[in-house]
Write a protein that holds these residues in place. Sequence first.
Motif, short mmCIF file in Angstrom:
data_model
loop_
_atom_site.label_atom_id
_atom_site.label_comp_id
_atom_site.label_asym_id
_atom_site.label_seq_id
_atom_site.Cartn_x
_atom_site.Cartn_y
_atom_site.Cartn_z
N GLY A 1 5.22 5.41 36.17
CA GLY A 1 5.87 4.43 37.03
C GLY A 1 6.33 3.18 36.30
N GLN A 2 5.80 2.95 35.09
CA GLN A 2 6.21 1.79 34.31
C GLN A 2 7.55 2.06 33.63
OE1 GLN A 2 2.83 1.09 31.68
NE2 GLN A 2 2.08 -0.56 33.02
N ASP A 3 8.24 0.98 33.29
CA ASP A 3 9.47 1.07 32.50
C ASP A 3 9.13 0.89 31.03
OD1 ASP A 3 11.50 -0.85 34.90
OD2 ASP A 3 10.60 1.15 35.01
N VAL A 4 9.85 1.61 30.15
CA VAL A 4 9.65 1.46 28.72
C VAL A 4 11.00 1.27 28.03
CG1 VAL A 4 7.52 2.82 28.70
CG2 VAL A 4 9.73 3.94 28.25
N ALA A 5 10.96 0.63 26.86
CA ALA A 5 12.16 0.43 26.06
C ALA A 5 11.86 0.80 24.62
CB ALA A 5 12.62 -1.02 26.14
N LEU A 6 12.67 1.65 24.05
CA LEU A 6 12.48 2.14 22.68
C LEU A 6 13.67 1.65 21.84
CD1 LEU A 6 11.55 5.83 23.58
CD2 LEU A 6 10.08 3.81 23.60
N ARG A 7 13.34 1.16 20.64
CA ARG A 7 14.37 0.52 19.83
C ARG A 7 14.71 1.36 18.61
NH1 ARG A 7 15.77 -5.15 18.22
NH2 ARG A 7 16.33 -5.09 15.98
N CYS A 8 15.98 1.33 18.23
CA CYS A 8 16.44 2.02 17.03
C CYS A 8 17.32 1.10 16.21
CB CYS A 8 17.22 3.28 17.39
SG CYS A 8 17.99 4.09 15.96
N ASP A 9 16.95 0.92 14.93
CA ASP A 9 17.78 0.17 13.98
C ASP A 9 18.41 1.17 13.02
OD1 ASP A 9 15.88 -2.63 14.23
OD2 ASP A 9 17.97 -2.81 13.62
N PRO A 10 19.70 1.44 13.15
CA PRO A 10 20.32 2.45 12.29
C PRO A 10 20.55 1.92 10.87
CG PRO A 10 21.99 1.38 13.61
CD PRO A 10 20.67 0.80 14.04
N ILE A 11 20.96 2.81 10.00
CA ILE A 11 21.34 2.40 8.66
C ILE A 11 22.60 1.52 8.75
CG2 ILE A 11 22.19 3.24 6.43
CD1 ILE A 11 20.39 5.71 6.86
N SER A 12 22.61 0.44 8.00
CA SER A 12 23.74 -0.48 8.06
C SER A 12 25.05 0.23 7.73
CB SER A 12 23.50 -1.62 7.05
OG SER A 12 24.59 -2.52 7.06
N GLY A 13 26.06 0.01 8.56
CA GLY A 13 27.36 0.62 8.33
C GLY A 13 27.56 1.96 8.99
N HIS A 14 26.50 2.52 9.55
CA HIS A 14 26.64 3.81 10.24
C HIS A 14 27.21 3.59 11.63
CE1 HIS A 14 23.78 6.60 7.77
NE2 HIS A 14 24.68 5.99 7.03
N VAL A 15 28.36 4.21 11.89
CA VAL A 15 29.02 3.99 13.18
C VAL A 15 28.49 4.92 14.27
CG1 VAL A 15 31.12 3.17 12.05
CG2 VAL A 15 30.93 5.57 12.67
N SER A 16 27.97 6.08 13.86
CA SER A 16 27.49 7.05 14.85
C SER A 16 25.99 6.93 15.02
CB SER A 16 27.84 8.47 14.40
OG SER A 16 29.24 8.63 14.33
N LEU A 17 25.54 6.96 16.27
CA LEU A 17 24.12 6.87 16.56
C LEU A 17 23.78 7.87 17.66
CD1 LEU A 17 21.92 3.73 16.78
CD2 LEU A 17 21.79 5.44 18.60
N ALA B 1 18.92 8.95 15.30
CA ALA B 1 19.60 9.32 14.06
C ALA B 1 20.91 8.56 13.96
CB ALA B 1 19.86 10.82 14.01
N SER B 2 21.31 8.25 12.74
CA SER B 2 22.60 7.60 12.53
C SER B 2 23.36 8.31 11.42
CB SER B 2 22.43 6.12 12.21
OG SER B 2 21.88 5.91 10.92
N SER B 3 24.67 8.15 11.44
CA SER B 3 25.50 8.77 10.41
C SER B 3 26.76 7.94 10.21
CB SER B 3 25.87 10.21 10.78
OG SER B 3 26.66 10.24 11.95
N LEU B 4 27.42 8.18 9.08
CA LEU B 4 28.64 7.44 8.76
C LEU B 4 29.76 7.76 9.73
CD1 LEU B 4 28.60 7.66 4.86
CD2 LEU B 4 28.49 5.57 6.22
N GLY B 5 29.74 8.97 10.24
CA GLY B 5 30.77 9.40 11.17
C GLY B 5 30.26 10.54 12.01
N PRO B 6 31.05 10.97 12.99
CA PRO B 6 30.57 11.96 13.96
C PRO B 6 30.08 13.27 13.34
CG PRO B 6 32.75 11.16 14.56
CD PRO B 6 32.41 10.51 13.28
N ARG B 7 30.69 13.75 12.31
CA ARG B 7 30.31 15.04 11.77
C ARG B 7 29.65 14.92 10.40
NH1 ARG B 7 32.22 19.36 14.46
NH2 ARG B 7 32.28 20.67 12.59
N GLU B 8 29.25 13.73 10.04
CA GLU B 8 28.54 13.51 8.78
C GLU B 8 27.06 13.79 8.95
OE1 GLU B 8 31.87 13.02 6.91
OE2 GLU B 8 29.98 12.72 5.84
N PRO B 9 26.33 14.05 7.87
CA PRO B 9 24.89 14.31 7.99
C PRO B 9 24.16 13.16 8.67
CG PRO B 9 25.67 14.94 5.82
CD PRO B 9 26.81 14.25 6.50
#
Lengths: 113, 113
Positions: free
Chosen positions: A16-32, A93-101
Amino acid sequence: GAGVSQSPRYKVAKRGQDVALRCDPISGHVSLFWYQQALGQGPEFLTYFQNEAQLDKSGLPSDRFFAERPEGSVSTLKIQRTQQEDSAVYLCASSLGPREPQHFGDGTRLSIL
Amino acid sequence: AQSVTQLDSHVSVSEGTPVLLRCNYSSSYSPSLFWYVQHPNKGLQLLLKYTSAATLVKGINGFEAEFKKSETSFHLTKPSAHMSDAAEYFCVALRGSQGNLIFGKGTKLSVKP
């Protein structure tokens, strides 16, 4: 160099509680990406951002799940009115672009009591 | 629809012997495929990726995988297992233009001394 950072590593909440989870991607990665990994299973896609735009949220299991990336960098996954079935590891997960690793964080293990 | 099937949920080998982790994919077109490894309580690490440039793909830590279109397979191999290879391995396909990943159920690799 710095990888994907997720916080907290562990979160215990009462049903019943609300939660918030944080993600810090690699700098410059546009896809998350956010994934949910149930115990003993492979990760499953939840949602995808390109910069600040949420382009796909088809994997979110219910309207209790909400994700945002307002400035195109840090992202937050919020779960409202948590239920026991929300217990899982949430991976970012983060990546440089949509189809990048994709580069993964260590995840947040969420336990709902 | 794309999918990946990992044929073994658990593989056990002795240190120094070969490793074979099996994966079959289902796709209507030539897929992008990956193998990721997950150590306990850690995020996923990319081992290798196939993107149609070459059917035999070499990855990190001595792993390699061969894409066989006739068999719709992408098996992961290593000539000689090391104790540090003990982990969960995921065969993964890339879906669509935005790049969210489809994971197999995983194969747990145990390495005996």
